[in-house]
Design an enzyme around this catalytic site. Structure first.
Site, PDB file in Angstrom:
ATOM      1  N   GLU A  44     -21.785  52.410  54.074  1.00 53.75           N
ATOM      2  CA  GLU A  44     -21.495  51.580  55.237  1.00 53.75           C
ATOM      3  C   GLU A  44     -20.579  52.316  56.213  1.00 53.75           C
ATOM      4  OE1 GLU A  44     -20.045  46.931  55.922  1.00 53.75           O
ATOM      5  OE2 GLU A  44     -19.593  47.966  54.045  1.00 53.75           O
ATOM      6  N   LYS A 113     -25.167  43.583  60.399  1.00 52.35           N
ATOM      7  CA  LYS A 113     -24.670  42.853  59.236  1.00 52.35           C
ATOM      8  C   LYS A 113     -24.545  41.371  59.563  1.00 52.35           C
ATOM      9  CE  LYS A 113     -21.115  43.503  55.656  1.00 52.35           C
ATOM     10  NZ  LYS A 113     -19.908  44.302  55.300  1.00 52.35           N
ATOM     11  N   CYS A 174     -23.713  45.529  51.937  1.00 55.06           N
ATOM     12  CA  CYS A 174     -22.459  45.274  51.214  1.00 55.06           C
ATOM     13  C   CYS A 174     -22.234  43.806  50.893  1.00 55.06           C
ATOM     14  CB  CYS A 174     -21.281  45.863  51.994  1.00 55.06           C
ATOM     15  SG  CYS A 174     -19.782  46.019  50.994  1.00 55.06           S
ATOM     16  N   SER A 356      12.773  59.602  36.393  1.00 54.09           N
ATOM     17  CA  SER A 356      13.904  59.035  35.655  1.00 54.09           C
ATOM     18  C   SER A 356      13.752  59.143  34.149  1.00 54.09           C
ATOM     19  CB  SER A 356      14.077  57.565  36.033  1.00 54.09           C
ATOM     20  OG  SER A 356      12.994  56.793  35.519  1.00 54.09           O
TER      21      SER A 356
END
Length: 732
Positions: A44, A113, A174, A356
């Site tokens: 896309e 779309k 999509c 750390s």
């Protein structure tokens, strides 16, 4: 038999880098044609990159996309192959997210779309509109320069499909696949056999199965060939697009690409038999009946045969086992690939991490180590782009390049243990051992002198010197003393990241990595502008529980055995003095466990629960071990600290998105940052429910059964321990 060879791909596009994106598109088409494919599907918005965001509102972005498409069509790229190419298009006064279907140097059809992704990380309705005219294809007038170059004035635009002489092909873009009534349901009844799904789908832990089940379900009962293409990599933002292009035939996966990869271009090819689709559909009586009374969908006729005749030498792509990564592997490979893209595209020369010796910073160190391993592996596999990037970033000369991950890490990764009088020897040694296993350039720095200088300055200004609570100080003093240490570490980290390359005669700068996890962000258990305030954070959306599982996995699978000891150690900030009768612990400081935090986070974000709904849900979930009064105290405690610390979410370091309950304020979790932290209305409603429950002497067990209760007890478990402990990660 009607044999059809198809190609789909993962492309590592970069938003707004048209040269990069066009190069990848051409490479993928060339690979598809070389393999003999007659359909090539790209992801896309592949020309612009998916993550352009408000750049989509600029006319330049659309114009440049047309210029790139023109370059493709004027060459021989689309000769004999149907190419689906994603780009934004303006029609009249509307802007659409489109798939442009090209064949033999012509645009055959433009498919806008119809259903846009507009939740979670996505805001497509901000930039695009949906195509609403489902009943027809309209003529779209091509831009003059495109029309002149292609000798083509207009093209069909809208919802429809392409009808070749021997099959029908349609796009489903999509989000459309995941709608309640996806387009493929009626397209199958109109005879469409091949579906092209161009996607921009991001990685999230444990998400891939949902996606694959959707592809399988689309063709399992209806038949069909479902092709899926996706972006892969970091295209400029917080998301990592995780590829996994695939081809599914009649509900079975016959080809699958990688989910995590450093490759810029990956093409997956499959050869399928369309007669198998026709045979399945013809054997289902209800399919036949529904097809006989279907709603007609418009089509574009293309008078070409794209299938090949039966040939004994041609092999069909067979169903294969789907490849899934474990969550631990996803944490290693997803953020590792994301970090590599960010490093090679940012112009930086490496990373610097305040290490750390605790679980969070050690997880980040392990992910960088995994990234180095992936780079060396891809170079050994012959990836020239990865090799070129690694040579440039690692400052290799005379034909040298990375062959050992530890040697590469030494060139591009600084780790710094910034200890104080409150740090233990154990964490110091764990940090050093892990740094040696990974290969980083490790520094051990004591910050006590800087802390002392600031406290002396404060004493000169005010005449007072704050004390820790274990030495008789107040909560305010305790908080201030811890925040000083935390913020000094941030300043020191950025100073070292900018100047250490200069000290070592290296070019460029280093990026500072953060290491706060999603649960601590949700609770606000971090100091504003401490060493969590970094350039990027690969674990900012990963839960503490998942990170601990990852540490156990990485100890065995990445070769960093010291991680096992780090994972077993109780989490501590080490910002208060250690005494024989006192040791600072994160879960005590927070007043809740990490497991509880994950529960709160999921209910708050995924299930959209306010305080009252969360209380009700947790009464069912925890009712076997806690009274309603205890649950109420826990819920109030969480929402109190969530709300007073929400302002910290506005300055969170940009982090890799991996978890659906992330409180990240900038893109994903859009809520206010100024709350009435007393929640008077909501907490009063909870109190009323508790009183009602106490009156009935009834609570709920985890199985949903009722049980009698005795007198209401006080707060149990971690409850409200240290609700006002003055820990540095609880206040400003």
């Amino acid at each position: 038999m009607r044999l059809l060879k198809v190609a789909t791909c993962n492309l590592n596009q970069w938003a707004m880098d048209f040269d990069c994106n066009l190069k990848h598109i051409k490479e993928s088409i060339a690979e598809a044609k070389e393999a003999g494919a007659v359909i090539r599907l790209g992801p896309e918005l592949e020309i612009t990159g998916y993550g352009c965001e408000d750049h989509f509102l600029e006319l330049d972005t659309v114009n440049h996309a047309w210029e790139c498409l023109k370059e493709i069509l004027l060459g021989d790229w689309t000769d004999g192959i149907l190419c689906s190419i994603g780009m934004p298009i303006i029609k009249g006064s509307e802007r659409y997210n489109c798939q442009v279907l090209c064949f033999n140097r012509k645009i055959v059809m433009i498919r806008p779309k119809m259903w846009l992704a507009n939740d979670g990380n996505y805001r497509e309705l901000r930039w695009f509109t949906t195509w609403k005219q489902k009943d027809q294809l309209v003529e779209f007038q091509l831009p003059p320069e495109i029309s002149a170059a292609l000798s083509q004035t207009s093209v069909p635009f809208g919802y429809g499909y392409i009808q070749f002489l021997d099959t029908a092909v349609a796009a489903e873009i999509c989000e459309e696949l995941f709608t309640p009534i996806p387009p493929h349901t009626e397209l199958t009844l109109n005879g469409v056999e091949v579906f092209l799904n161009a996607s921009g789908s991001h990685h999230q832990l444990r998400k891939l199965d949902l996606r694959l089940r959707a592809f399988i379900g689309a063709t399992h009962t209806r038949g069909g060939v479902y092709m899926y293409s996706n972006q892969q990599g970091c295209d400029g933002g917080r998301l990592y697009y995780d590829g996994c292009c695939c081809v599914v035939v009649n509900g079975e996966v016959v080809a699958q690409g990688s989910q995590f990869s450093l490759k810029d271009v990956e093409v997956v090819v499959a050869q399928v038999d369309l007669d198998a689709v026709a045979s399945l559909r013809g054997s289902i009586s209800c399919f036949q009946e529904q097809a006989s009374c279907k709603t007609r969908v418009s089509s574009v006729a293309v008078p070409y045969n794209i299938c090949r005749p039966f040939n004994l030498k041609m092999l069909l792509s067979c169903p294969q086992k789907i490849i899934y990564h474990s969550p631990e592997e996803e944490i290693a490979f997803g953020p590792g690939c994301w970090l590599w893209d960010y490093l090679r595209r940012s112009g930086a020369s490496g990373f610097l991490l305040p290490l750390s010796g605790g679980a969070d910073s050690s997880s980040v160190a392990a992910i960088v180590g995994c990234m180095c391993q992936l780079v060396v592996k891809e170079i050994a596999n012959g990836d020239e782009q990865v090799k070129a990037d690694a040579i440039r970033i690692g400052n290799y000369t005379d034909g040298q390049f990375p062959t050992d991950s530890k040697e590469f890490a030494k060139r591009i990764f600084y780790t710094v243990y910034m200890g104080s009088e409150n740090s233990s020897e154990a964490t110091k040694m764990r940090a050093k051992l892990l740094a040696d296993e990974i290969g980083s350039w490790h520094l051990d720095v004591c910050i006590d002198s800087v802390v002392s200088s600031l406290l002396s300055l404060f004493q000169t200004l005010t005449g007072k010197r704050p004390r820790y609570k274990v030495d008789g100080g107040s909560a305010v003093e305790n908080l201030g003393l811890q925040n000083i240490q935390a913020r000094i570490r941030m300043v020191l980290a950025f100073m070292l990241a900018s100047l250490l390359p200069w000290v070592h005669n290296k070019r460029g700068f280093y990026l500072v990595l953060g290491s706060s996890n999603v649960d601590e962000a949700l609770r606000g258990y971090l100091t504003k502008y401490d060493c969590s305030a970094s350039d990027i954070n690969p674990i900012g959306s990963i839960s503490k529980q998942d990170l601990r599982m990852f540490l156990r996995w990485a100890a065995n699978h990445l070769g960093y055995s010291s991680l096992a000891e780090i994972e077993a150690a109780p989490p501590t900030a080490e910002l208060e003095p250690i005494r024989s009768n006192y040791s600072q612990l994160d879960e005590v400081d927070m007043g809740m466990t990490y497991e509880e935090l994950s529960a709160y986070g999921r209910l708050r974000k995924i299930f959209r629960c306010g305080p009252v709904s969360m209380f009700k849900n947790l009464c069912y979930k925890w009712g076997a071990r806690l009274t309603p009064s205890e649950v109420a105290d826990k819920v109030k405690h969480f929402f109190n600290y969530y709300s007073i610390n929400r302002h910290k979410m506005t300055v969170l370091t940009p982090s890799y998105h991996a978890e659906s309950y992330s409180p990240e304020d900038n893109r994903f979790d859009l809520r206010q940052f100024l709350y009435n932290s007393r929640w008077p209305y909501q907490f009063r409603k909870i109190d009323e429910l508790v009183q009602e429950s106490d009156g009935n002497k009834i609570a709920f067990t985890e199985s949903g059964d009722h049980k009698k209760l005795g007198a209401t007890a006080g707060v149990g478990g971690m409850g409200v321990v240290a609700a006002a402990s003055g820990n540095p990660k609880a206040g400003l």
